[in-house]
Design a protein around this motif. Structure first.
Motif, PDB file in Angstrom:
ATOM      1  N   GLY A   1      -3.792 -17.334   0.886  1.00 39.06           N
ATOM      2  CA  GLY A   1      -3.526 -17.694   2.269  1.00 39.06           C
ATOM      3  C   GLY A   1      -3.367 -16.545   3.235  1.00 39.06           C
ATOM      4  O   GLY A   1      -2.962 -16.765   4.392  1.00 39.06           O
ATOM      5  N   ALA A   2      -3.685 -15.311   2.820  1.00 43.37           N
ATOM      6  CA  ALA A   2      -3.605 -14.191   3.756  1.00 43.37           C
ATOM      7  C   ALA A   2      -4.561 -14.421   4.929  1.00 43.37           C
ATOM      8  O   ALA A   2      -5.682 -14.897   4.747  1.00 43.37           O
ATOM      9  CB  ALA A   2      -3.941 -12.877   3.054  1.00 43.37           C
ATOM     10  N   ALA A   3      -4.108 -14.065   6.134  1.00 43.08           N
ATOM     11  CA  ALA A   3      -4.921 -14.253   7.335  1.00 43.08           C
ATOM     12  C   ALA A   3      -5.766 -13.032   7.661  1.00 43.08           C
ATOM     13  O   ALA A   3      -6.790 -13.150   8.344  1.00 43.08           O
ATOM     14  CB  ALA A   3      -4.017 -14.571   8.528  1.00 43.08           C
ATOM     15  N   LEU A   4      -5.345 -11.870   7.176  1.00 46.41           N
ATOM     16  CA  LEU A   4      -6.027 -10.615   7.505  1.00 46.41           C
ATOM     17  C   LEU A   4      -5.593  -9.557   6.507  1.00 46.41           C
ATOM     18  O   LEU A   4      -4.449  -9.572   6.025  1.00 46.41           O
ATOM     19  CB  LEU A   4      -5.660 -10.188   8.933  1.00 46.41           C
ATOM     20  N   LEU A   5      -6.495  -8.639   6.196  1.00 43.73           N
ATOM     21  CA  LEU A   5      -6.185  -7.524   5.309  1.00 43.73           C
ATOM     22  C   LEU A   5      -6.380  -6.213   6.053  1.00 43.73           C
ATOM     23  O   LEU A   5      -7.350  -6.045   6.784  1.00 43.73           O
ATOM     24  CB  LEU A   5      -7.094  -7.538   4.075  1.00 43.73           C
ATOM     25  N   ARG A   6      -5.451  -5.290   5.858  1.00 51.32           N
ATOM     26  CA  ARG A   6      -5.571  -3.946   6.416  1.00 51.32           C
ATOM     27  C   ARG A   6      -5.674  -2.981   5.250  1.00 51.32           C
ATOM     28  O   ARG A   6      -4.719  -2.833   4.483  1.00 51.32           O
ATOM     29  CB  ARG A   6      -4.370  -3.620   7.302  1.00 51.32           C
ATOM     30  N   VAL A   7      -6.818  -2.346   5.100  1.00 54.11           N
ATOM     31  CA  VAL A   7      -7.125  -1.580   3.882  1.00 54.11           C
ATOM     32  C   VAL A   7      -7.210  -0.100   4.207  1.00 54.11           C
ATOM     33  O   VAL A   7      -8.033   0.325   5.020  1.00 54.11           O
ATOM     34  CB  VAL A   7      -8.450  -2.057   3.249  1.00 54.11           C
ATOM     35  N   HIS A   8      -6.369   0.678   3.554  1.00 52.57           N
ATOM     36  CA  HIS A   8      -6.440   2.134   3.653  1.00 52.57           C
ATOM     37  C   HIS A   8      -7.442   2.625   2.614  1.00 52.57           C
ATOM     38  O   HIS A   8      -7.376   2.234   1.446  1.00 52.57           O
ATOM     39  CB  HIS A   8      -5.062   2.747   3.396  1.00 52.57           C
ATOM     40  N   GLY A   9      -8.329   3.501   3.041  1.00 54.24           N
ATOM     41  CA  GLY A   9      -9.445   3.886   2.185  1.00 54.24           C
ATOM     42  C   GLY A   9      -9.159   4.948   1.157  1.00 54.24           C
ATOM     43  O   GLY A   9     -10.013   5.805   0.876  1.00 54.24           O
ATOM     44  N   ARG A  10      -7.983   4.907   0.551  1.00 43.33           N
ATOM     45  CA  ARG A  10      -7.622   5.789  -0.555  1.00 43.33           C
ATOM     46  C   ARG A  10      -6.871   4.979  -1.603  1.00 43.33           C
ATOM     47  O   ARG A  10      -6.308   3.926  -1.288  1.00 43.33           O
ATOM     48  CB  ARG A  10      -6.711   6.934  -0.096  1.00 43.33           C
TER      49      ARG A  10
ATOM     50  N   LEU B   1      -3.118  -2.913   2.179  1.00 40.67           N
ATOM     51  CA  LEU B   1      -3.556  -2.541   0.840  1.00 40.67           C
ATOM     52  C   LEU B   1      -4.060  -1.114   0.822  1.00 40.67           C
ATOM     53  O   LEU B   1      -4.348  -0.524   1.869  1.00 40.67           O
ATOM     54  CB  LEU B   1      -4.721  -3.431   0.387  1.00 40.67           C
ATOM     55  N   ARG B   2      -4.219  -0.598  -0.371  1.00 43.61           N
ATOM     56  CA  ARG B   2      -5.054   0.580  -0.617  1.00 43.61           C
ATOM     57  C   ARG B   2      -6.200   0.145  -1.522  1.00 43.61           C
ATOM     58  O   ARG B   2      -6.298  -1.020  -1.905  1.00 43.61           O
ATOM     59  CB  ARG B   2      -4.248   1.704  -1.234  1.00 43.61           C
TER      60      ARG B   2
ATOM     61  N   GLY C   1       0.778  -1.226   0.000  1.00 41.44           N
ATOM     62  CA  GLY C   1       0.000   0.000   0.000  1.00 41.44           C
ATOM     63  C   GLY C   1       0.810   1.277   0.000  1.00 41.44           C
ATOM     64  O   GLY C   1       0.250   2.357  -0.187  1.00 41.44           O
ATOM     65  N   CYS C   2       2.137   1.196   0.223  1.00 39.82           N
ATOM     66  CA  CYS C   2       2.934   2.421   0.274  1.00 39.82           C
ATOM     67  C   CYS C   2       2.883   3.130  -1.079  1.00 39.82           C
ATOM     68  O   CYS C   2       3.220   2.549  -2.113  1.00 39.82           O
ATOM     69  CB  CYS C   2       4.384   2.118   0.637  1.00 39.82           C
ATOM     70  N   PRO C   3       2.450   4.414  -1.117  1.00 44.02           N
ATOM     71  CA  PRO C   3       2.289   5.107  -2.395  1.00 44.02           C
ATOM     72  C   PRO C   3       3.506   5.908  -2.825  1.00 44.02           C
ATOM     73  O   PRO C   3       3.481   6.543  -3.886  1.00 44.02           O
ATOM     74  CB  PRO C   3       1.128   6.059  -2.095  1.00 44.02           C
TER      75      PRO C   3
END
Length: 310
Positions: free
Chosen positions: A162-171, A142-143, A101-103
């Motif tokens: 196989g990802a256990a969890l997703l962390r999603v930035h809302g942009r 992620l973004r 997710g790093c932009p």
């Protein structure tokens, strides 16, 4: 427990990584106030494999840390898997977090960070490779997409890998930090997969947190915790009076000075200035300016004791 990353069923928030900010001392303070878990600053896989002193320093956990997750970034799935195995062998984190997710152009131009949002198959190979190399749960930052929104497609592919969890930035990555984070889109991602989804972006108040939790989402906090590590207690419904806020800031300073003692007090105080500025957010501008020029730890502690949390 969600894949070893901790429960999202009750109240609480995750400390998301911020370069130059979520170092070992700050992570310990956040844990003490009840952060569900903390994610360390991004470590480039290639730098770690080459033996970079900076990468090794970023990887090193504080002895008091209980919930630390290591974040890695890279473009090549095999390289990232080798770096994850190395990290596991050295510091035994509870999970590996992959930064997709790093932009920032210095990261995406290498094909790492948010550049992976345009290559779901390579991203999926990275998740599978890290799982195989470490046996640890793998979370992914992620973004919503790079320039175009494709987070649902990405999320489904990463879940299959196989990802256990997703962390999603809302942009999107193209937005960087402009505009408002779109939590409705984050909720669409959560509804598209079976694994937990933690949202992040623009969570600055307890009310922000509650609104996001009411959407059925986990919540991660980054900039909203800067100068406010007690935020993790407040979202649990635990008031933190001004006296305890001042003590927390001074405690953070002591932890920071101890952690960087080998580099000397002058270096450590310079490295603390970002935190100091955040703690003194409510102080008058002349006070902040004088504080940022201080060169003695006792003087910095005195200012923190006078102005933190006012």
């Amino acid at each position: 427990m969600h894949g070893g990353l901790g429960s999202l069923d009750g109240e609480g928030a995750v400390l998301a990584p911020m370069a130059g900010f979520t170092d070992a001392a700050f992570r310990v303070v956040a844990e003490r106030f009840g952060a569900l878990w903390t994610v360390g600053e991004m470590v480039m896989a290639g730098s770690l494999l080459r033996g970079s002193a900076e990468a090794r320093a970023l990887l090193q956990p504080h002895p008091e840390e209980r919930s630390r997750v290591v974040q890695l970034a890279g473009a090549d799935p095999d390289e990232v898997a080798r770096a994850a195995a190395l990290a596991y062998g050295r510091v035994r984190p509870r999970a590996i977090d992959l930064n997709m997710g790093c932009p920032m152009p210095k990261v995406t131009v290498r094909g790492a960070g948010a550049a992976l949002l345009d290559d779901p198959e390579r991203a999926a190979r990275m998740v599978a490779g890290v799982r195989e190399a470490t046996g640890l749960p793998v979370s992914v930052k992620l973004r919503l997409g790079f320039a175009q929104v494709n987070a649902v497609e990405m999320a489904r592919r990463l879940e299959q890998a196989g990802a256990a969890l997703l962390r999603v930035h809302g942009r999107t990555a193209a937005q960087r930090y402009g505009g408002r984070a779109d939590w409705d889109r984050i909720r669409e991602v959560a509804r598209a997969v079976r694994i937990p989804v933690v949202g992040t972006g623009d969570v600055r108040t307890v009310e922000d947190y509650r609104a996001r939790r009411a959407m059925g989402l986990g919540v991660a906090v980054a900039r909203g915790a800067a100068g406010r590590p007690w935020f993790f207690a407040e979202v649990r419904g635990e008031p933190v009076p001004a006296r305890l806020r001042r003590e927390a800031a001074q405690q953070h300073l002591r932890l920071h000075l101890d952690w960087y003692a080998r580099r000397g007090e002058a270096w450590a105080l310079r490295a603390f200035r970002g935190h100091l500025k955040a703690y003194l957010g409510a102080a008058p501008a002349p006070v902040r300016a004088r504080a940022l020029a201080l060169e003695r730890a006792d003087e910095v502690a005195e200012v923190l004791g006078a102005w933190t949390g006012v």
